[in-house]
Design an enzyme around this catalytic site. Structure first.
Site, short mmCIF file in Angstrom:
data_model
loop_
_atom_site.label_atom_id
_atom_site.label_comp_id
_atom_site.label_asym_id
_atom_site.label_seq_id
_atom_site.Cartn_x
_atom_site.Cartn_y
_atom_site.Cartn_z
N LYS A 488 33.66 20.48 36.82
CA LYS A 488 33.84 21.27 38.05
C LYS A 488 34.14 22.66 37.07
CE LYS A 488 38.63 20.15 37.70
NZ LYS A 488 39.79 19.21 38.25
N ARG A 586 48.54 17.45 47.20
CA ARG A 586 47.52 18.54 47.31
C ARG A 586 46.54 18.00 48.37
NH1 ARG A 586 44.14 20.26 42.08
NH2 ARG A 586 43.87 18.04 42.04
N TYR A 715 43.65 54.26 29.93
CA TYR A 715 43.93 54.70 31.51
C TYR A 715 45.71 54.91 31.38
CZ TYR A 715 39.50 53.88 33.56
OH TYR A 715 38.08 53.99 33.85
N MET A 764 37.76 47.69 32.50
CA MET A 764 36.85 46.70 33.14
C MET A 764 35.95 46.29 32.00
SD MET A 764 34.53 47.23 36.14
CE MET A 764 35.62 47.75 37.25
#
Ligand SMILES: *Cc1c(COP(=O)(O)O)cnc(C)c1O
Length: 820
Positions: A488, A586, A715, A764
């Site tokens: 998965k 779950r 930043y 990013m």
């Protein structure tokens, strides 16, 4: 493996076997893997008892055309027209046959062993000596109890030098290899910790390795490593090299790096000599010195040795699978070419099911020791047994022997440049392309033209390691317990069909994905294993059924939906899996639902229950063991009721990775192997070298900048250096999956062997590293994680788990697969 010929009667005598010969066949190839059968007609299959009992594969080999078998005494096979040679141990028989074959020739043989560097030294000696010798050597690193006999079997009358490496992992193994290789000259490579666990101490390991040289006439070794073993070395003549001891035959007294090359000066026969090595990492330098010493020991002049060593080329034993242009898959194996490695590469090509069409681009095979027409007819035979749709041959020898080949589409070119000119016209599209060439053909140019441009951040996936991990967990299972591999979420970030093809080829029983789309992608890539879907969406039931995927049913609503769906379409007995919630809370039926569930399933013709399973909430944690035991009890109660109602047996499964190790009594019929396959398992001690991470994430430096003490970086002016220094901007950011949490010194990366921290916020697509004091330049490799700098560490740095790091690596990071 191809070689000379023996009659089956001769073989029977050589290996002292029982049994009757029903057909007087000729044997030229030895087979040990029923999935890799070429030249079946003159092959001899050894039913070896390795991980699986080889006798289980006799019928498969027979079906592939094999008619000669070496098997253990025991129940008889009823296969008409086949010869069965009966022995006590088929592996011993294989070794005896190879040793006999070796004894037929008196070529010079160099035997190599050590903990590290065996394959590199073997390949380099081949590069260095091929100019004046016709050499036979192990394919790749075929150096085991099975690999050595298969390697030695290749010796033919034209060879005048054999170079064979021998690898061992425990005591009493080397004598067997010695008897097969019978080296006259010994070469010992670096001794390190590899395989220490197979021995009671280092000394025992070294002594076992030295047994390869017990009848050798000359031994070449690093004196610094064997200082304490001088009394144990029985070889008459030795040639030592050293960095510490002047009395060594080759005393290396000076080492300097000159523009990425490594310059060595040494004393040899009282003279100063020198050598330039085109590599500068420590392992390569040590291997190159070993080769240098070997050349001198063989009588080459210092000048000649230097000249050849300077031209050493890197050795890559691994082939690379990557995405190509126009939806192609490219398998790049452009470092060497001989019949054996061609066979291995073709076999890997055969495992790829993602495209129907398969193309082989092959260069001339140099130095095979065979007559050209014989060689290329063998090549053509080999290709004929594989599903190859088109063949592209490059080189004058292939051109001259075109008549050997009879594929429906084939093209021949005189050289690589000629092929490159025609590349567009050949119209590569949605196919798997194997590029296999001798080094001098520079097929990397073809590979570059056919591969997608890789953005410089790549995740490398080692498929051999994946297989090693699978086998590690298999070794923890009782016979008959099945394995469901969890693929998965893009196989935990590692890939789709690339991983699944490998698992399918190696016969896992089931695959599991999270969503129907993931299952569809596997089917479209040619995966035909049963696939379980953990979260099947009602809206995609059509796809589910069309692609023969098996849903997990976890609630009454879902069961109802699926039964109605099946009813409407008159689908009967559709395979489903029932999920029981025993404490994870779950998805799943709870124990008090079981009675109603049984009512719904009783005499329900639309579905057939394949399996009943549950999931452990804390299989890895000792402090929750009491809870886990409760889960086990609830699970047993549930499946017993269900099986009683159904009246047939279902597959029961409970354990995930950590459960496999910690709860052996709860394996039932199958286990669900997830993260362990990818090499991470907190319940396995780090000392278990059998388990290895399969992925490494690498990027490169885009720019290096000097930064003053007061300057700010990134930043929000978030970073700064305490003193004047420098930073490297590297090509990975949070959009690639290098999370913002790693910023401002929390995360560390490996640059030129040194761990350096991030500075400032992660952006990013990029982030900055403090590389003050390091000699780095643009383009240098940067490692985010690999087998040493482990993903578990990264997870710890930002307070998460390896699962999250792995599955966050974004799809824009190119995956490249390696296979050896
Ligand atoms: C993901 C998953 C697994 C595998 O768990 P690992 O800890 O990765 O081995 C097993 N079972 C189910 C139901 C899962 O969702």
């Amino acid at each position: 493996m191809h070689s000379n010929q023996y009659s089956i009667t001769e073989v029977k005598q050589i290996i002292n076997a029982g049994g009757n010969i029903v057909n007087e066949n000729t044997i030229s190839s030895l087979l040990t893997d029923s999935r890799r059968i070429n030249n079946a007609a003159d092959g001899l299959f050894f039913a070896l008892n390795a991980r699986r009992n080889g006798h289980e594969f006799v019928a498969e080999a027979y079906a592939a055309g094999v008619r000669n078998f070496v098997v253990q005494h025991g129940p008889e096979f009823n296969l008409p027209g086949a010869n069965f040679l009966l022995v006590d141990d088929p592996l011993t028989a294989l070794q005896v046959l190879a040793a006999y074959h070796r004894g037929q020739f008196n070529l010079q043989v160099i035997g190599i062993t050590g903990s590290n560097g065996k394959t590199i030294v073997k390949e380099w000696l081949y590069q260095l000596l091929a100019a004046d010798k016709n050499i036979v050597r192990n394919p790749k690193s075929y150096n085991s109890q099975i690999g050595v006999p298969l390697s030695v079997w290749q010796i033919n009358g034209r060879n005048d030098l054999g170079i064979f490496e021998a690898g061992i992992s425990t005591i009493n193994e080397m004598d067997k290899l010695e008897a097969i290789i019978k080296p006259e000259i010994g070469v010992l490579t670096h001794i390190g910790p590899a395989h220490d666990e197979g021995f009671s101490n280092r000394r025992q390991k070294v002594l076992e390795k030295l047994r390869l040289f017990k009848k050798a006439k000359k031994l070449i070794y690093n004196y610094d490593q064997l200082t304490d073993y001088q009394k144990d070395i029985q070889v008459k003549e030795t040639f030592t090299w050293s960095r510490k001891f002047k009395m060594a035959d080759l005393y290396v007294f000076s080492e300097t790096v000159i523009s990425k090359k490594y310059y060595l000066r040494a004393y040899f026969q009282k003279r100063e000599i020198e050598c330039l090595i085109p590599f500068s990492d420590q392992a390569s330098v040590e291997n190159a010195i070993t080769c240098w010493a070997t050349m001198l020991a063989l009588g080459y002049s210092a000048v000649e040795a230097d000249k050849r060593i300077e031209r050493l080329a890197p050795v890559s034993m691994r082939l690379e699978l990557k995405n190509g242009i126009n939806d192609c898959s490219v398998i790049d194996d452009s470092y060497n070419s001989d019949l054996q490695s061609l066979e291995i590469a073709l076999n890997f090509l055969g495992q790829q099911n993602q495209h129907e069409k398969r193309t082989l681009i092959l260069s001339d095979i140099l130095q095979s020791g065979l007559q050209q027409d014989v060689l290329y007819c063998q090549v053509a035979n080999l290709i004929g047994t594989q599903k190859i749709d088109r063949f592209i041959g490059v080189g004058s020898a292939l051109m001259n022997n075109q008549t050997c080949f009879a594929l429906s589409e084939q093209h021949f070119f005189s050289d690589t440049a000629a092929l490159l000119q025609q590349l567009k016209q050949l119209n590569f599209r949605e196919e798997t392309i194997l590029i296999k060439g001798s080094r001098s053909f520079e097929f990397e140019r073809i590979s570059r033209a056919l591969s997608q441009k890789a953005h410089e951040t790549i995740m490398e996936i080692n498929l051999n390691t994946l297989l090693g991990n699978l086998n590690f967990y298999r070794s923890k299972l009782k016979p008959g317990v099945k394995v469901m591999a969890m693929v998965k979420a893009f196989s935990y970030g590692s890939g789709t069909f690339e991983v699944a093809n490998m698992l399918q080829y190696n016969k896992v029983d089931y695959l599991a994905v999270a969503y129907i789309d993931e299952g569809v992608a596997l089917r479209r890539a040619g995966i035909n294993l049963p696939v379980m879907v953990l979260n099947p969406e009602v809206s995609a039931f059509d796809k589910l059924v069309e692609y023969k995927l098996q849903p997990v049913i976890y609630s009454f609503g879902l069961l109802d939906d699926f039964v109605v769906y099946s009813q409407d379409r008159s689908i009967l007995n559709y395979p489903i899996h029932l999920k029981i919630d025993t404490g994870m809370h779950r998805l799943g039926f709870e124990n008090l639902d079981i009675e109603i569930l049984c009512d719904m399933l009783e005499e329900n013709r639309y579905v057939r229950v394949q399996s009943v399973f549950s999931h452990l909430a804390a299989s890895e944690a000792a402090q929750h063991d009491e809870f886990t035991k409760k889960q086990i009890k609830r699970f047993e109660k549930a499946f017993k009721e269900i099986e009683k109602t159904l009246g047939y047996k279902v597959i029961k499964h409970l354990c995930n990775t950590a459960g496999i190790i910690r709860w052996p009594s709860a394996h039932y019929d199958m286990v669900r192997l997830g993260i362990g396959l990818y090499g991470v398992d907190s319940s396995v001690p780090a000392s278990e070298t059998a388990l290895q991470p399969i992925a490494s994430l690498k990027t490169s430096i885009a720019q290096v900048k000097k930064i003053g003490a007061g300057d700010t970086i990134s930043y929000g002016r978030s970073g700064s250096l305490l003193k004047d220094g420098k930073i490297a901007t590297v090509r990975i950011g949070y959009a690639d999956g290098y999370l913002r949490a790693f910023g401002n010194g929390v995360g560390k990366m490996l640059v030129k062997g040194t761990m350096v921290p991030t500075v400032g916020n992660i952006t990013m697509d990029m982030c900055m590293l403090d590389v003050s004091g390091l000699d780095v330049s643009e383009g240098d490799e940067v490692i985010i994680f690999d087998e040493q700098h482990r993903i578990e560490e990264l997870a710890k740095q930002i307070g998460t788990i390896p699962y999250e790091i792995l599955t966050n690596i974004s799809q824009r990071v190119k995956r490249v697969y390696f296979y050896e």
